[in-house]
Design a protein around this motif. Structure first.
Motif, PDB file in Angstrom:
ATOM      1  N   GLY A  13       0.816  -1.209   0.000  1.00 49.66           N
ATOM      2  CA  GLY A  13       0.000   0.000   0.000  1.00 49.66           C
ATOM      3  C   GLY A  13       0.849   1.259   0.000  1.00 49.66           C
ATOM      4  N   ILE A  14       1.897   1.251   0.810  1.00 51.39           N
ATOM      5  CA  ILE A  14       2.804   2.400   0.852  1.00 51.39           C
ATOM      6  C   ILE A  14       3.485   2.577  -0.502  1.00 51.39           C
ATOM      7  CG2 ILE A  14       4.967   3.240   1.866  1.00 51.39           C
ATOM      8  CD1 ILE A  14       4.033   1.998   4.520  1.00 51.39           C
ATOM      9  N   ALA A  15       3.935   1.473  -1.105  1.00 50.01           N
ATOM     10  CA  ALA A  15       4.575   1.561  -2.419  1.00 50.01           C
ATOM     11  C   ALA A  15       3.589   2.071  -3.461  1.00 50.01           C
ATOM     12  CB  ALA A  15       5.130   0.194  -2.819  1.00 50.01           C
ATOM     13  N   LEU A  17       0.947   4.060  -2.928  1.00 48.75           N
ATOM     14  CA  LEU A  17       0.735   5.488  -2.692  1.00 48.75           C
ATOM     15  C   LEU A  17       1.936   6.315  -3.136  1.00 48.75           C
ATOM     16  CD1 LEU A  17      -1.016   5.442   0.796  1.00 48.75           C
ATOM     17  CD2 LEU A  17      -2.016   6.048  -1.405  1.00 48.75           C
ATOM     18  N   LEU A  18       3.133   5.808  -2.925  1.00 46.58           N
ATOM     19  CA  LEU A  18       4.332   6.508  -3.370  1.00 46.58           C
ATOM     20  C   LEU A  18       4.359   6.611  -4.891  1.00 46.58           C
ATOM     21  CD1 LEU A  18       7.022   7.805  -2.566  1.00 46.58           C
ATOM     22  CD2 LEU A  18       8.060   5.548  -2.748  1.00 46.58           C
ATOM     23  N   GLY A  19       4.021   5.523  -5.575  1.00 52.04           N
ATOM     24  CA  GLY A  19       3.964   5.550  -7.034  1.00 52.04           C
ATOM     25  C   GLY A  19       2.914   6.527  -7.529  1.00 52.04           C
ATOM     26  N   PHE A  20       1.746   6.529  -6.903  1.00 52.48           N
ATOM     27  CA  PHE A  20       0.693   7.460  -7.281  1.00 52.48           C
ATOM     28  C   PHE A  20       1.154   8.897  -7.089  1.00 52.48           C
ATOM     29  CE2 PHE A  20      -2.900  10.121  -5.974  1.00 52.48           C
ATOM     30  CZ  PHE A  20      -3.668  10.060  -7.128  1.00 52.48           C
ATOM     31  N   ASN A  21       1.833   9.161  -5.979  1.00 48.27           N
ATOM     32  CA  ASN A  21       2.318  10.510  -5.702  1.00 48.27           C
ATOM     33  C   ASN A  21       3.341  10.953  -6.747  1.00 48.27           C
ATOM     34  OD1 ASN A  21       2.696  12.912  -4.409  1.00 48.27           O
ATOM     35  ND2 ASN A  21       4.012  12.082  -2.798  1.00 48.27           N
TER      36      ASN A  21
END
Length: 95
Positions: A13-15, A17-21
């Motif tokens: 999930g963190i990865a 969200l980081l990719g989306f950001n």
């Protein structure tokens, strides 16, 4: 075992969200560059809005500072409205 899967899901999930950001910020930068390139440069008869008047306000007594800030803001608003009206007149004349 369940904690292990929970940690893996959290890391995914963190990865995500980081990719989306990262993707979203690159689109934002592209849109910002397009917006900057399409803005007309100010005309020579436009009056620049002064933002370096902070020293003048800071040197005034404390009881006069709020009035000076309001006067400065009112002047900037009036200049912006005048510029907007001039641009609207130009756009109407072009049509």
């Amino acid at each position: 075992m369940q904690a292990k899967y929970l940690i893996i899901i959290a890391l995914l999930g963190i990865a995500g969200l980081l990719g989306f950001n990262i993707i979203n910020s690159s689109h934002y930068e592209d849109n910002k560059a397009v917006a900057i390139n399409t803005v007309e440069p100010p005309e020579s008869n436009d009056k620049p809005i002064s933002t370096t008047n902070r020293e003048g306000i800071a040197n005034k007594p404390l009881d006069e500072q709020p009035k000076a800030i309001m006067d400065k803001a009112t002047t900037q608003i009036n200049q912006a409205q005048q510029t907007e009206q001039e641009r609207l007149k130009k756009m109407d004349s072009l049509q």
